[in-house]
Design a protein around this motif. Structure first.
Motif, mmCIF file in Angstrom:
data_model
loop_
_atom_site.group_PDB
_atom_site.id
_atom_site.type_symbol
_atom_site.label_atom_id
_atom_site.label_comp_id
_atom_site.label_asym_id
_atom_site.label_seq_id
_atom_site.Cartn_x
_atom_site.Cartn_y
_atom_site.Cartn_z
ATOM 1 N N HIS A 5 1.054 -1.780 -0.442
ATOM 2 C CA HIS A 5 0.189 -0.193 0.539
ATOM 3 C C HIS A 5 0.361 1.121 -0.125
ATOM 4 O O HIS A 5 0.304 1.723 -1.046
ATOM 5 N N ARG A 6 1.980 0.929 0.597
ATOM 6 C CA ARG A 6 3.244 2.202 0.803
ATOM 7 C C ARG A 6 3.175 2.638 -0.968
ATOM 8 O O ARG A 6 4.053 3.748 -1.254
ATOM 9 N N LEU A 61 -0.205 16.688 -3.631
ATOM 10 C CA LEU A 61 1.194 16.661 -4.000
ATOM 11 C C LEU A 61 1.270 16.929 -1.932
ATOM 12 O O LEU A 61 2.372 16.198 -1.721
ATOM 13 N N GLY A 62 0.892 18.319 -1.445
ATOM 14 C CA GLY A 62 1.632 18.185 -0.146
ATOM 15 C C GLY A 62 0.912 16.921 0.538
ATOM 16 O O GLY A 62 1.653 16.719 1.986
ATOM 17 N N PHE A 63 -0.344 16.304 0.623
ATOM 18 C CA PHE A 63 -0.514 15.274 1.639
ATOM 19 C C PHE A 63 0.011 14.316 0.560
ATOM 20 O O PHE A 63 0.719 13.264 2.082
ATOM 21 N N SER A 64 0.037 13.493 -0.312
ATOM 22 C CA SER A 64 1.140 12.414 -0.307
ATOM 23 C C SER A 64 1.884 12.601 0.225
ATOM 24 O O SER A 64 3.002 12.014 0.737
ATOM 25 N N LEU A 65 3.225 13.662 0.159
ATOM 26 C CA LEU A 65 4.654 13.796 0.937
ATOM 27 C C LEU A 65 4.837 13.724 2.532
ATOM 28 O O LEU A 65 5.151 12.241 2.982
ATOM 29 N N LEU A 66 3.314 14.246 2.957
ATOM 30 C CA LEU A 66 3.074 14.131 4.276
ATOM 31 C C LEU A 66 2.711 11.884 4.891
ATOM 32 O O LEU A 66 3.245 11.741 5.494
ATOM 33 N N ARG A 67 2.409 11.630 3.779
ATOM 34 C CA ARG A 67 1.833 10.120 3.751
ATOM 35 C C ARG A 67 3.394 9.510 3.465
ATOM 36 O O ARG A 67 3.409 8.414 5.544
ATOM 37 N N ASP A 72 4.023 4.823 8.916
ATOM 38 C CA ASP A 72 2.810 4.352 9.174
ATOM 39 C C ASP A 72 1.454 4.132 10.155
ATOM 40 O O ASP A 72 2.012 3.483 10.832
ATOM 41 N N SER A 73 0.666 4.469 10.419
ATOM 42 C CA SER A 73 -0.797 3.717 10.999
ATOM 43 C C SER A 73 -2.210 3.593 10.409
ATOM 44 O O SER A 73 -2.067 3.386 8.966
ATOM 45 N N ARG A 74 -2.799 3.122 11.215
ATOM 46 C CA ARG A 74 -4.184 2.306 10.888
ATOM 47 C C ARG A 74 -4.978 3.612 10.251
ATOM 48 O O ARG A 74 -5.754 3.891 9.870
ATOM 49 N N ASP A 75 -4.835 4.873 11.458
ATOM 50 C CA ASP A 75 -5.688 5.782 10.720
ATOM 51 C C ASP A 75 -5.224 6.708 9.053
ATOM 52 O O ASP A 75 -6.229 6.638 8.406
ATOM 53 N N LEU A 76 -3.656 6.202 8.763
ATOM 54 C CA LEU A 76 -3.187 7.125 7.551
ATOM 55 C C LEU A 76 -3.502 6.045 6.855
ATOM 56 O O LEU A 76 -4.178 6.194 5.131
ATOM 57 N N VAL A 77 -3.759 4.134 6.797
ATOM 58 C CA VAL A 77 -4.314 3.357 5.990
ATOM 59 C C VAL A 77 -5.713 3.512 5.714
ATOM 60 O O VAL A 77 -6.377 3.410 4.031
ATOM 61 N N PHE A 78 -6.699 3.702 6.528
ATOM 62 C CA PHE A 78 -8.069 3.390 6.117
ATOM 63 C C PHE A 78 -8.356 5.144 5.777
ATOM 64 O O PHE A 78 -9.054 5.570 4.987
ATOM 65 N N VAL A 115 -8.731 -0.776 -3.060
ATOM 66 C CA VAL A 115 -8.359 -2.384 -2.310
ATOM 67 C C VAL A 115 -7.591 -3.200 -1.979
ATOM 68 O O VAL A 115 -7.151 -3.750 -0.768
ATOM 69 N N VAL A 116 -6.016 -2.722 -2.140
ATOM 70 C CA VAL A 116 -4.633 -2.744 -1.323
ATOM 71 C C VAL A 116 -4.591 -2.094 -0.774
ATOM 72 O O VAL A 116 -4.562 -2.727 0.660
ATOM 73 N N PHE A 117 -5.269 -0.477 -0.282
ATOM 74 C CA PHE A 117 -5.638 -0.226 0.993
ATOM 75 C C PHE A 117 -6.475 -0.946 2.259
ATOM 76 O O PHE A 117 -5.818 -1.478 3.290
ATOM 77 N N GLY A 118 -7.556 -1.236 1.419
ATOM 78 C CA GLY A 118 -8.391 -1.958 2.476
ATOM 79 C C GLY A 118 -7.365 -3.514 2.576
ATOM 80 O O GLY A 118 -8.255 -3.992 4.301
ATOM 81 N N ALA A 119 -6.596 -3.653 1.922
ATOM 82 C CA ALA A 119 -6.283 -5.713 2.174
ATOM 83 C C ALA A 119 -5.370 -5.465 3.604
ATOM 84 O O ALA A 119 -5.223 -5.621 4.267
ATOM 85 N N ALA A 120 -4.569 -4.109 3.322
ATOM 86 C CA ALA A 120 -3.432 -3.874 4.420
ATOM 87 C C ALA A 120 -3.932 -3.735 5.475
ATOM 88 O O ALA A 120 -3.643 -3.750 6.835
#
Length: 125
Positions: A5-6, A61-67, A72-78, A115-120
């Motif tokens: 997912h990263r 772009l800003g949010f993608s760089l922040l991610r 990594d956390s469940r909140d970020l992935v969710f 789907v990939v994020f959901g699987a993660a």
């Protein structure tokens, strides 16, 4: 096997960089719209769309760089899952309204990422 997912965090940086840079932004929009009936993409409507997409590109772009920079956390992935789901929905809506068939490809890509994020999310429980 699903990709990490990263890897979508990195790909989003590339995509949003294209949308954030004015001359590249116009090229990408023109390319996407070339697959549809887009008589509206002229004059002030073109400028307005390029401006809106440019602002969205800078924010994305800003949010993608922040991610990429924060742990990594469940909140970020969710949150990433929800963003991909809703972005895919908007792209599908644009396709269904006849804007461009390229939007269907982009919508499917976002739904695939969801789907990939959901699987993660499931994998980590």
């Amino acid at each position: 096997m699903l990709p990490s997912h990263r890897s979508f965090y990195v790909s989003d940086v590339g995509l949003f960089l294209l949308l954030a840079v004015p001359c590249l932004n116009e090229y990408v929009i023109s390319l996407v719209l070339s697959f549809g009936d887009v008589d509206f993409y002229v004059g002030s409507a073109k400028t307005a769309l390029n401006t809106f997409v440019g602002i969205a590109g800078v924010l994305g772009l800003g949010f993608s760089l922040l991610r990429l920079r924060i742990a990594d956390s469940r909140d970020l992935v969710f949150i990433s899952f929800l963003v991909k789901l809703f972005a895919g929905g908007w792209l599908l809506f644009g396709y269904m309204q006849g804007v461009s068939s390229a939007l269907l490809v982009l919508a499917l890509a976002d739904f695939g990422a969801a789907v990939v994020f959901g699987a993660a999310l499931v994998k980590r429980t």
